[in-house]
Design a protein around this motif. Structure first.
Motif, PDB file in Angstrom:
ATOM      1  N   THR A  39      42.296  73.302  44.855  1.00  0.00           N
ATOM      2  CA  THR A  39      43.461  72.415  44.873  1.00  0.00           C
ATOM      3  C   THR A  39      43.388  71.588  46.143  1.00  0.00           C
ATOM      4  O   THR A  39      43.984  71.914  47.170  1.00  0.00           O
ATOM      5  N   ASP A  65      44.129  60.282  35.591  1.00  0.00           N
ATOM      6  CA  ASP A  65      43.568  61.621  35.485  1.00  0.00           C
ATOM      7  C   ASP A  65      43.077  61.821  34.064  1.00  0.00           C
ATOM      8  O   ASP A  65      43.003  60.866  33.277  1.00  0.00           O
ATOM      9  N   THR A  94      44.423  62.916  31.563  1.00  0.00           N
ATOM     10  CA  THR A  94      45.407  62.626  30.517  1.00  0.00           C
ATOM     11  C   THR A  94      45.677  61.136  30.356  1.00  0.00           C
ATOM     12  O   THR A  94      46.363  60.731  29.428  1.00  0.00           O
ATOM     13  N   LEU A 129      51.863  70.674  45.144  1.00  0.00           N
ATOM     14  CA  LEU A 129      50.852  71.508  44.499  1.00  0.00           C
ATOM     15  C   LEU A 129      50.938  72.945  45.005  1.00  0.00           C
ATOM     16  O   LEU A 129      50.778  73.904  44.234  1.00  0.00           O
ATOM     17  N   GLY A 156      53.335  74.927  43.258  1.00  0.00           N
ATOM     18  CA  GLY A 156      53.021  75.217  41.865  1.00  0.00           C
ATOM     19  C   GLY A 156      53.302  74.088  40.903  1.00  0.00           C
ATOM     20  O   GLY A 156      53.190  74.273  39.684  1.00  0.00           O
ATOM     21  N   GLU A 157      53.653  72.912  41.412  1.00  0.00           N
ATOM     22  CA  GLU A 157      53.887  71.761  40.536  1.00  0.00           C
ATOM     23  C   GLU A 157      52.561  71.277  39.952  1.00  0.00           C
ATOM     24  O   GLU A 157      51.504  71.419  40.568  1.00  0.00           O
ATOM     25  N   ASP A 158      52.620  70.687  38.755  1.00  0.00           N
ATOM     26  CA  ASP A 158      51.419  70.029  38.250  1.00  0.00           C
ATOM     27  C   ASP A 158      51.228  68.721  39.007  1.00  0.00           C
ATOM     28  O   ASP A 158      52.101  68.284  39.761  1.00  0.00           O
ATOM     29  N   LEU A 159      50.079  68.085  38.821  1.00  0.00           N
ATOM     30  CA  LEU A 159      49.742  66.936  39.652  1.00  0.00           C
ATOM     31  C   LEU A 159      50.739  65.789  39.492  1.00  0.00           C
ATOM     32  O   LEU A 159      51.192  65.215  40.491  1.00  0.00           O
ATOM     33  N   LYS A 160      51.094  65.443  38.261  1.00  0.00           N
ATOM     34  CA  LYS A 160      52.014  64.318  38.062  1.00  0.00           C
ATOM     35  C   LYS A 160      53.362  64.587  38.713  1.00  0.00           C
ATOM     36  O   LYS A 160      53.954  63.700  39.339  1.00  0.00           O
ATOM     37  N   SER A 161      53.854  65.802  38.576  1.00  0.00           N
ATOM     38  CA  SER A 161      55.134  66.150  39.201  1.00  0.00           C
ATOM     39  C   SER A 161      55.014  66.108  40.716  1.00  0.00           C
ATOM     40  O   SER A 161      55.921  65.623  41.408  1.00  0.00           O
TER      41      SER A 161
END
Length: 272
Positions: free
Chosen positions: A105, A195, A197, A227, A230-235
């Protein structure tokens, strides 16, 4: 019985700023403001302030490796932010240690030039960034001039140019690219995230202020903070964009230095 507070740990690997607005100092302020415990590995001692960079004293690579092992042997690091790595041998040392400890990460802010215009890495380090460090990154966060320098192309002039360059930077091996639009001229500052997605846009109204010292360091550290939580990348990017936008809007509340002053890292915490 002693109660323990769980707090995520993030590591910043970067140079210093004795005036406190950028570099390691800005990273630690950002981590603290966003509820993250900050650890540090110092790669260079930079004599700088809000008006510019005076000199750079590089930390020897073996000592950088010792710092890295000291952190990873003891702390449960959830996210890593990488800033100023001024020489190829430093980049190689950091990359080797990250591989050794299985860090994944990783937020890479490819710091090349300070807000004052002073160059912060030797030219031959750019190729090491491209081939050694960027492929290890979860996300890289270049501004528009840095993206252009990494690709050896002109600076993007339109949002379509930014998207095109982000897609090309993905081919260097990182898992995501965030090109920051702070150097643009439109009423909104638009950051482009590419990314696996697809494409995401993050916008904020541009603020008329000269106090932009440390914005890149602060944004990348804010992403690492999300990060680590624990957030995902977009968040994590969305939270970081909101944080840096607030810090810029509040920057004129501070009276620090005679040049490009710092953003207000604790704008949500210092009241009255």
């Amino acid at each position: 019985m002693t109660s323990h507070t769980h707090i995520p740990i993030a590591l910043t690997i970067a140079g210093t700023d004795p005036s406190g607005g950028a570099g390691i100092q800005a990273d630690l302020k950002t981590f603290s403001a966003l509820g993250v415990y900050g650890a540090t590995v110092i790669t260079a001692l930079v004599a700088q302030n809000t008006m510019g960079v005076r000199s750079i004293h590089d930390v020897p690579p073996p000592f950088i490796a010792e710092q890295l092992s000291s952190v990873f042997d003891d702390l449960d690091v959830k996210a890593v932010k990488i800033g100023m790595l001024s020489r190829p041998e430093v980049i190689e040392t950091v990359a080797s240690s990250l591989t050794r400890y299985g860090a994944r990460t990783i937020v890479v802010d490819p710091v090349m030039v300070a807000a004052s215009g002073d160059r912060l890495l030797v030219p031959e380090a750019v190729e090491a960034l491209r081939t050694i460090l960027i492929p290890k990154a979860l996300v890289i966060t270049p501004n528009m001039p840095e993206a252009a320098a990494l690709l050896d192309e002109p600076v993007a002039e339109t949002e379509e140019d930014m998207i095109w360059q982000a897609e090309k930077l993905m081919k260097l091996g990182c898992r995501a690219v965030l090109i920051k639009g702070g150097h643009g001229t439109t009423q909104e500052s638009v950051d482009i995230l590419i990314d696996e997605t697809g494409l995401s846009r993050f916008t904020a109204r541009r603020v008329a202020t000269q106090n932009t010292h440390g914005t890149g360091c602060t944004l990348s550290s804010a992403i690492a903070s999300g990060l680590a939580h624990g957030e995902d990348l977009k968040s994590a990017v969305a939270i970081a964009k909101a944080y840096i936008s607030g810090a810029i809007r509040a920057s004129d509340e501070l009276d620090v230095g005679h040049g490009h002053g710092p953003v207000h890292h604790f704008h949500a915490l210092w009241k009255g």
